[in-house]
Design an enzyme around this catalytic site. Structure first.
Site, PDB file in Angstrom:
ATOM      1  CG  MET A   1      -3.162  -0.129 -13.791  1.00  0.00           C
ATOM      2  SD  MET A   1      -1.639  -0.873 -14.389  1.00  0.00           S
ATOM      3  CE  MET A   1      -2.063  -1.115 -16.102  1.00  0.00           C
ATOM      4  CB  CYS A   2      -1.828  -2.578  -8.876  1.00  0.00           C
ATOM      5  SG  CYS A   2      -3.375  -3.427  -8.542  1.00  0.00           S
ATOM      6  N   GLY A   3      -0.223   0.014  -9.045  1.00  0.00           N
ATOM      7  CA  GLY A   3       1.148   0.478  -8.946  1.00  0.00           C
ATOM      8  C   GLY A   3       1.811  -0.310  -7.829  1.00  0.00           C
ATOM      9  CB  THR A  56      -1.666   2.542  -5.843  1.00  0.00           C
ATOM     10  OG1 THR A  56      -0.995   2.347  -7.103  1.00  0.00           O
ATOM     11  CG2 THR A  56      -0.746   3.323  -4.902  1.00  0.00           C
ATOM     12  CG  ASN A  82       0.193  -3.952 -12.389  1.00  0.00           C
ATOM     13  OD1 ASN A  82      -0.994  -3.833 -12.693  1.00  0.00           O
ATOM     14  ND2 ASN A  82       1.157  -3.366 -13.071  1.00  0.00           N
TER      15      ASN A  82
END
Length: 576
Positions: A1-3, A56, A82
């Site tokens: 998971m990423c931003g 992120t 993501n």
């Protein structure tokens, strides 16, 4: 998971590399393990194009934290990724999937430069899309000066776009920076591209161009590909056959039941194995997976299959949320002994959740399950209201809010813990360390679990039922999964949907209706009701007899987040 966050700017309000502290905090909530940023610039005849890419990272793949954005030191191309690419071109992805995707894109960029065609780059994303994996991405191919972006076909990851009409500058982001009307969900119907250097209008960036999802012919999940209106989700034709008079009734030993159990087991195993151990777990049992747990059929089957997939020493957390709804609380009466009724324990999902927890303990006596009773006082709901509204934007109805409340607080995972096999100890305050959440979403659409499916059958027989099912499956990519992703990822969690595995969706689409739900034959024949009968029979085979007979209930009513202030509020009303 990423931003992920990308700014493509001329002289507009998007100009500059800095992001607000609020936005940075929200992006870091999605990915607390790494913050990275890449800036670059395209010189043009008139106004230069400035590009800023921010990522992120929540590290859930591989044996190390993989930094993002990815950048090619030779060409300057950049990828913000993501997603979860479980397999690419039929082959399992070992290690970090983002690194694997970027390596493919670098090779594709070379081919694209040699041939002058975009197809090599588009085919990389299609090769992921055709197999399995939720994702959202932004890719800047420096040699062709083109931005590519998109979401998977089922829309399981959030990606929003905000465009400045004055010069075509735009922002792509996992979350909206502010509740402004210009923010839109990126459609999940293909890959989008924008050529940044245009001779036609050098002072204005063009509109994004959509490229269809076209699965490679070699993909193992591609079955009978349809065209035009016949092709649902770009995967295949939906099986619209009407059952013959002698069609066999679904029973526990029917092949469709065994087939679904095998496939669903594989889908769960893919999503729960090899998850890195969460940081700061302390002395509690190793817990890497939690289930969004109402006690209903769909989620309890997932919890039961986790037991079959996970190592013996790993625990599974069951996150069961209940709200203090003032309107309902005012109507509760005292029990037979004159004591006040517990507003949380009286919630429908708490009642079914505890029953399902007990049945899981009987079916899996040596597995540690933790039932986490997430109780949310009305005051706390109000305190988080502004945050939840901000996260769900651009969704903005009362129904969006009531559903989001339940997911938001469940994903936080704070409550009183009841541990299986430990009936003597008192429940204790607890916060789940699990970073991966499993959701049962998708089962109703695939197997006929909604009330309107039965209504369709009553109206026009199996033809009416098929029309309703086909409509629901075709809308999976337009469901509110982007909204749900934003709400739950806020707590540094990644939600995974075993029922929305592409192979399972395709199988359900190709399966004749009487092998999924069976409204012609009564409950007496198979022991379970017709809606989602094939999945109910799987539950029976897994030793979940009580759960197999549980009725469907919408989350906002089961957790009692609906109509907290007034019974006259409609779900379609815009949040005031």
């Amino acid at each position: 998971m990423c931003g992920i966050h990308a700014v493509v700017s001329r002289n507009s309000r998007f100009h500059g590399t800095a992001i607000s502290e609020k936005l940075r905090r929200c992006l870091c909530n999605r990915g607390p393990d790494h913050f990275g940023q890449v800036t670059t610039r395209l010189e043009t005849v008139t106004t230069p194009v400035n590009l800023t890419f921010t990522s992120t990272v929540l590290a859930l793949r591989g044996d190390h934290v993989t930094k993002q954005p990815f950048q090619d030191p030779q060409t300057g191309s950049v990828l913000c990724w993501n997603g979860e690419a479980w397999r690419i071109n039929s082959q399992p992805v070992d290690g970090n999937d983002g690194e694997a995707i970027f390596a493919l894109l670098r090779e594709a960029s070379k081919k694209s430069s040699e041939t002058g065609s975009r197809d090599p780059i588009l085919d990389v994303f299609r090769s992921i899309q055709a197999i399995t994996g939720p994702f959202a991405f932004v890719y800047f191919d420096r040699p062709s000066e083109t931005i590519y972006f998109g979401r998977d076909r089922l829309g399981r990851r959030s990606l929003l776009i905000c465009r400045d009409e004055s010069d075509g500058s735009f922002v792509l982001s996992s979350i909206a920076e502010a509740c402004e009307e210009k923010w839109k969900e990126v459609d999940s119907d293909g890959v989008y591209s924008v050529v940044l250097r245009q001779d036609a209008d050098p002072d204005h960036l063009p509109l994004p161009v959509r490229h269809e999802w076209l699965p490679p012919a070699t993909s193992e999940i591609v079955g009978e590909i349809g065209t035009g209106d016949e092709c649902v989700l770009g995967l295949a034709r939906f099986n619209s056959d009407i059952p013959p008079e002698d069609a066999p009734a679904l029973c526990p030993d029917s092949e469709p039941v065994r087939s679904l159990q095998r496939l669903l087991s594989s889908c769960v195993k893919t999503r729960v194995m090899n998850i890195p151990k969460p940081p700061s777990t302390g002395s509690t049992p190793d817990t890497r997976v939690a289930v969004l747990f109402s006690g209903g059929l769909d989620c309890t089957v997932l919890a039961r299959l986790c037991h079959d997939s996970l190592p013996r020493d790993q625990a599974v957390d069951l996150l069961n949320v209940a709200f203090e709804n003032p309107r309902v609380a005012a109507q509760l009466h005292k029990d037979a002994k004159g004591a006040a009724v517990d507003v949380y324990e009286a919630c429908p999902d708490r009642i079914t959740g505890r029953k399902a927890f007990a049945e899981l303990q009987r079916a899996c006596p040596w597995r540690i399950f933790r039932f986490v009773a997430v109780n949310v006082p009305y005051k706390e709901t109000c305190e988080h209201r502004a945050q939840v509204i901000s996260l769900i934007y651009p969704h903005n109805t009362e129904m969006d809010l009531s559903i989001a409340y339940a997911l938001y607080f469940a994903a936080r995972g704070q409550g009183m813990c009841y541990q299986s096999g430990d009936s003597t100890s008192e429940p204790a305050p607890y916060t789940t360390p699990a970073r991966v959440l499993l959701s049962g979403l998708g089962a109703d659409e695939l197997f006929g679990g909604y009330g309107r499916h039965f209504v369709g059958y009553q109206r026009a027989g199996y033809a009416g039922l098929i029309d309703e099912l086909k409509l629901d499956v075709s809308r999976l990519g337009k469901r509110n999964l982007g909204r749900d992703d934003r709400v739950m990822a806020h707590w540094s969690k990644e939600v995974r949907f075993p029922y929305l595995d592409e192979q399972l969706v395709l199988r359900a689409m190709k399966t004749p209706v009487w092998e999924k739900c069976d409204f012609r034959n009564s409950e007496d024949i198979s022991g379970v009701e017709p809606g989602k009968r094939v999945l109910r029979l799987v539950a029976l085979e897994l030793g979940l007899e009580q759960v197999a007979r549980e009725k469907k209930r919408a989350i906002q009513f089961g957790a009692r987040t609906a109509k907290m202030e007034s019974g006259r509020v409609k779900g379609t009303m815009v949040i005031s």
